[in-house]
Write a protein that holds these residues in place. Structure first.
Motif, mmCIF file in Angstrom:
data_model
loop_
_atom_site.group_PDB
_atom_site.id
_atom_site.type_symbol
_atom_site.label_atom_id
_atom_site.label_comp_id
_atom_site.label_asym_id
_atom_site.label_seq_id
_atom_site.Cartn_x
_atom_site.Cartn_y
_atom_site.Cartn_z
ATOM 1 N N GLY A 411 -9.225 -0.611 12.806
ATOM 2 C CA GLY A 411 -7.896 -0.767 13.388
ATOM 3 C C GLY A 411 -6.848 -0.997 12.322
ATOM 4 O O GLY A 411 -7.026 -0.662 11.148
ATOM 5 N N THR A 412 -5.729 -1.557 12.726
ATOM 6 C CA THR A 412 -4.611 -1.791 11.817
ATOM 7 C C THR A 412 -4.523 -3.259 11.455
ATOM 8 O O THR A 412 -5.119 -4.119 12.093
ATOM 9 N N LEU A 413 -3.766 -3.518 10.410
ATOM 10 C CA LEU A 413 -3.501 -4.899 10.002
ATOM 11 C C LEU A 413 -2.247 -5.361 10.731
ATOM 12 O O LEU A 413 -1.152 -4.863 10.484
ATOM 13 N N LEU A 433 -9.900 -0.337 7.657
ATOM 14 C CA LEU A 433 -8.549 -0.493 8.187
ATOM 15 C C LEU A 433 -7.740 0.772 7.931
ATOM 16 O O LEU A 433 -7.922 1.453 6.918
ATOM 17 N N LYS A 434 -6.830 1.057 8.839
ATOM 18 C CA LYS A 434 -5.976 2.225 8.674
ATOM 19 C C LYS A 434 -4.591 1.894 9.212
ATOM 20 O O LYS A 434 -4.349 0.822 9.765
ATOM 21 N N GLY A 435 -3.705 2.813 9.020
ATOM 22 C CA GLY A 435 -2.343 2.595 9.495
ATOM 23 C C GLY A 435 -1.391 2.290 8.351
ATOM 24 O O GLY A 435 -1.721 2.406 7.170
ATOM 25 N N MET A 436 -0.184 1.879 8.724
ATOM 26 C CA MET A 436 0.892 1.692 7.754
ATOM 27 C C MET A 436 1.175 0.207 7.528
ATOM 28 O O MET A 436 1.237 -0.568 8.470
ATOM 29 N N LEU A 458 -5.152 2.763 4.208
ATOM 30 C CA LEU A 458 -3.817 2.235 4.475
ATOM 31 C C LEU A 458 -2.751 3.037 3.746
ATOM 32 O O LEU A 458 -2.976 3.572 2.660
ATOM 33 N N ILE A 459 -1.573 3.093 4.357
ATOM 34 C CA ILE A 459 -0.392 3.715 3.748
ATOM 35 C C ILE A 459 0.636 2.610 3.515
ATOM 36 O O ILE A 459 0.995 1.881 4.452
ATOM 37 N N LEU A 460 1.080 2.457 2.280
ATOM 38 C CA LEU A 460 2.074 1.434 1.958
ATOM 39 C C LEU A 460 3.453 2.076 1.995
ATOM 40 O O LEU A 460 3.738 2.989 1.205
#
Length: 890
Positions: A411-413, A433-436, A458-460
């Protein structure tokens, strides 16, 4: 007649008793005493006498006979001899004698593990009956059994035969060493003892270490060790101990009164061990029951009064709770109960610990359980240094340090993490973890000093003008997408000591402001991006600590600039650097461990200054344009006397010439990877290569090497083991690991192996000018995965025992002059994925097996007298087996 002090004492008594009744007799006694004082008699010890004590001749001869049975490759026993200046065996290395009698009392032959004695232990040692100390640790006796005659050395008090390559049964005669106080037979793999009854006779034993000795059938182990009255330390780690049921029928002696250190980890011990613990006294300080079969709740009776217990490891079991008696562990400093099935509410668990250990507990490891609830007040433990709670099911508030790394979170943080204003450390590395991640996740974390989001998906996404409220010491963002521009927010950070923005999809030049680095920086990783341009002078950019620099897999170009002379690792592979390596000769720091400049455009001769690199572990200069010869400065044996730790030496795909140096086998005893492929080496394969007992990848292919294949290849010990080692051949850096890689021939193609070299055991001597037969000794290398010998002039048959190489996945013997039939054993190689026997002089029928017939005809082509499937030509006699109807029609 020999006079002693006792004789003089008797004479004096007679004088007193005689009084004045025998004046003449008294005068005679006085004369005798004066004579004794003027010239010491035999049996009276003086300081001058001690200096003249030399070893006893029969014991000297016993030691020389013992030496004759040994193989002393490293000259440890060079002073043992018959020459005039070597006759006093009390001065020999490893030998000590009594100052009073001259008898040999100590034999200490423990040397470095990579410089062992080998051979046989001669029974001449029986002649050393006054020996009380015998240490042969870290030698290699090649799978022989411990000699039973050692049990005849009745005065032995200290016996250490650990890590010495013994196998077989432990001789029961060791039970005759009734004076023994210290016994260590640990780490002699494949050694076993079916019973421990012999141990029960050694009532003076204080230290028993039998780690990794197979005691799987020793059902008497618990009863025996319970009767050793002097036992202080017992180590039975990884002994396959049977799960003995301890009950009142077990007679416990006085061992519990003195036992302070108990290690039963890595066994099959079950809950029955609790009975023994409940009968122990309060002397136990260290207890390790990790990785066993403990199940369910721990009974309160297991630790009735453990007032001395300081270290307790119950990890990797199936425990579901901790007992209330844990609150009595008043001196506990470390508690490991991770990787169990604990289901307590965490506040309840803390209550079981917070009674009297709150001022002593430093390490509490409860991760990888099923603990629930919110985190209670951890300030109860004023000495706590480490708290590990990751991989549980905790909710509620978090401490100032949050470890969630190396789990399977998905999921996401959530942005709510930004509400943890007290958080100092955030580590969610190596999850799914994934997402922005945006500024909202981190803006309120003003106390954050440690940030690790690496190895997720993750994408920062931070604004170009964002100024964080924190100043980080550790920044680990590997594999987090941040590109294509260089992350500008890093310009606001000037206290970091580690920076990892590897594999971040950055396609940019490194901005000039970045090179005004933090003064504390010691780890920089910009690898696996798309950076371009030239590097500035880095020699003054890392000033606080010896740095580790990884700029590999980018598109940097130009000469390699000056670098810090204290560099620990320099990893620049897969760039477009050009020029020479003369700058390396300025590096002479003892911390220099890793140098990987492979896959660049570097040229010139190899630097003749590697003698400065005392601790170098990895030297990879492959796939460049180097020429000349291997410099003599790489003879680390001559320079450092076996102090080198070089594990990977890869000079492949260059233009290096000359003969392969003979010292390469003696000077580099720790080599695991040796690749000299695709160069201009000539001459023979030096037999010293056979001294590389740890070698797993040996690649000398594509040179001009002549001569025969060395018969001594069976000495490559690592290849004779059929068990795979760790996947990676790597030594830890300060913050990460060196990722090994090498170009090897696999399935007839050049393939790059990354982080898996530890699983490869390969010999490649292809494309040379070797002649003669393939030595039968090659078939002893049962761990081989790949054997490539094509494009030589080898003759004779394929070794008949080749079927013993059951792990072979690739076998290429093509384009030689091999003859006779294909051995039947080849059909047993069920893992073969690549086979090429083409273009030889092989004859007869191809053995029948599902495996051998699964290859196409090209595998066997170019052998005119070879027949049978899958070749189209039938063997003699096969054409007669025709269909009867057809035969009748004819």
């Amino acid at each position: 007649m020999q006079f002693t002090l006792f004789t003089i004492f008797i004479l004096m008594v007679i004088m007193v008793i005689g009084g004045g009744r025998c004046r003449s007799l008294q005068l005679l006694f006085v004369f005798i005493l004066l004579s004794l004082c003027m010239k010491p008699a035999v049996g009276l010890s003086t300081g001058d006498e001690d200096a003249d004590i030399k070893c006893i001749e029969r014991e000297r001869q016993a030691l020389l006979m013992f030496k004759q049975g040994l193989i002393d490759e490293y000259g440890h026993l060079s002073l043992w001899g018959n020459e005039d200046d070597k006759k006093d065996c009390c001065k020999w290395r490893g030998v000590s004698c009594s100052n009073q009698t001259g008898h040999v009392t100590m034999l200490n032959l423990q040397f470095r593990s990579y410089m062992p004695l080998r051979g046989n232990i001669s029974s001449s040692l029986i002649g050393l009956q006054h020996l009380n100390y015998l240490n042969m640790k870290y030698n290699d006796f090649g799978g022989k059994q411990i000699p039973a005659f050692i049990g005849s050395l009745k005065n032995i008090r200290h016996l250490d035969l650990s890590n010495a390559g013994f196998t077989g049964r432990v001789p029961y005669q060791l039970g005759n060493l009734t004076s023994l106080q210290y016994l260590d037979l640990s780490f002699n793999f494949d050694m076993l003892s079916e019973k421990l009854e012999w141990l029960s006779q050694l009532s003076f034993l204080e230290y028993v270490r039998l780690n990794q000795v197979n005691l799987g059938e020793a059902t008497d182990w618990l009863q025996v060790v319970s009767r050793l009255p002097s036992l202080t330390e017992l180590q039975l780690r990884g002994c396959n101990l049977p799960s003995v049921i301890a009950s009142s029928s077990v007679s416990f002696g006085n061992s519990s009164r003195s036992l302070a250190h108990l290690d039963l980890s890595l066994n099959d011990v079950s809950n029955s061990v609790y009975y023994w613990l409940s009968n122990s006294s309060s002397s136990l300080v260290y207890l390790d029951l990790s990785s066993n079969k403990l199940q369910g709740p721990i009974p309160d009776s297991a630790f009735p009064n453990p007032t001395s217990l300081s270290y307790l490891d119950l990890s990797n079991n199936q425990l579901v709770s901790v007992p209330k008696s844990f609150r009595n562990l008043c001196r506990l400093r470390a508690l490991y109960q991770d990787s169990n099935n604990l289901t307590d509410l965490l506040p309840n668990l803390f209550l079981k610990l917070s009674n009297c250990s709150r001022d002593t507990l430093e390490i509490l490891q409860l991760n990888s359980n099923m603990l629930r609830g919110s985190l209670p007040d951890i300030t109860l433990f004023s000495s706590l240094k480490e708290l590990h709670l990751y991989d549980n099911m905790l909710d509620g508030s978090f401490p100032r340090i949050l470890y969630l790394n190396n789990n399977r979170f998905t999921g996401t943080l959530t942005k709510s993490i930004g509400q943890l204003s007290q958080l100092e450390l955030l580590d969610v590395a190596s999850n799914s973890l994934k997402g922005m991640i945006t500024e909202a996740h981190l803006s309120n974390l003003s106390r954050l000093t440690y940030l690790d989001l690496s190895h997720n998906s993750l994408i920062l996404n931070f604004g170009s003008g964002w100024v964080p409220s924190f100043e980080l010491n550790i920044i680990r963002l590997g594999a987090c997408k941040q590109g294509p521009q260089f992350p500008k927010w890093l310009q606001t950070q000037n206290k970091f000591s580690e920076l990892d923005v590897s594999a971040a999809e950055i396609s940019d030049t490194v901005p000039n402001w970045f090179w005004d680095l933090s003064p504390n920086l010691y780890y920089l990783n910009l690898s696996h991006n798309h950076f371009t341009g030239m590097l500035p002078d880095l020699s003054q950019k890392f000033t606080a600590y010896p740095p580790e620099i990884d700029l590999s897999a980018n598109s940097f170009e130009g000469p390699i600039p000056p670098i810090p002379l204290t560099v620990t690792s320099l990893i620049l592979f897969k760039n477009m650097f050009s020029g020479s390596l003369s700058f390396l000769c300025q590096i002479s720091d003892e911390h220099f461990r890793y140098l990987d400049l492979s896959d660049n455009l570097l040229s010139g001769e190899l630097p003749n200054c590697s003698k400065n690199w005392q601790k170098l572990t990895v030297l990879n200069l492959a796939n460049n344009k180097f020429s000349g010869k291997i410099p003599d400065s790489m003879d680390f044996n001559f320079t450092f006397i076996y102090d080198t730790q070089l594990t990977v030496l890869d000079l492949g795909h260059n233009k290096i010439s000359g003969i392969i140096p003979a010292w390469i086998g003696d000077s580099l005893p720790d080599l695991v990877v040796l690749s000299l492929r695709s160069n201009n080496f000539h001459g023979r394969v030096p037999v010293q290569v056979c001294h590389l007992r740890r070698i797993q990848v040996l690649d000398l292919s594509q040179n001009n090497i002549s001569g025969t294949v060395p018969q001594c290849l069976n000495n490559l010990t690592a290849m004779t083991a059929n068990k795979s080692s760790n996947a990676m051949i790597r030594y830890p850096l300060r913050t990460d690991y060196y990722n090994d890689h090498a170009l090897l021939v696999w399935k007839r193609k050049d393939s790059e192996y990354r982080n898996t070299l530890g699983l490869v055991k390969s010999i490649d001597l292809s494309s040379n000018r070797l002649y003669g037969e393939i030595p039968e000794e090659v078939t002893s290398l049962v761990g081989l995965i790949s054997l490539n010998l094509p494009k030589n002039s080898l003759t004779g048959p394929i070794p008949s025992k080749i079927g013993g190489l059951t792990l072979l996945n690739s076998l290429d013997l093509s384009k030689n002059m091999l003859m006779r039939a294909i051995p039947e054993g080849l059909s047993q190689l069920s893992l073969l994925g690549v086979l090429d026997l083409s273009n030889n002089n092989l004859t007869g029928k191809i053995p029948s097996s599902t495996q051998l017939q699964s290859f196409d005809a090209s595998t066997y082509s170019g052998n005119p007298e070879l027949c049978g499937l899958p070749l189209p030509n039938k063997c003699p006699g096969e054409e007669q087996a025709q269909d009867p109807a057809i035969k009748g029609a004819c």
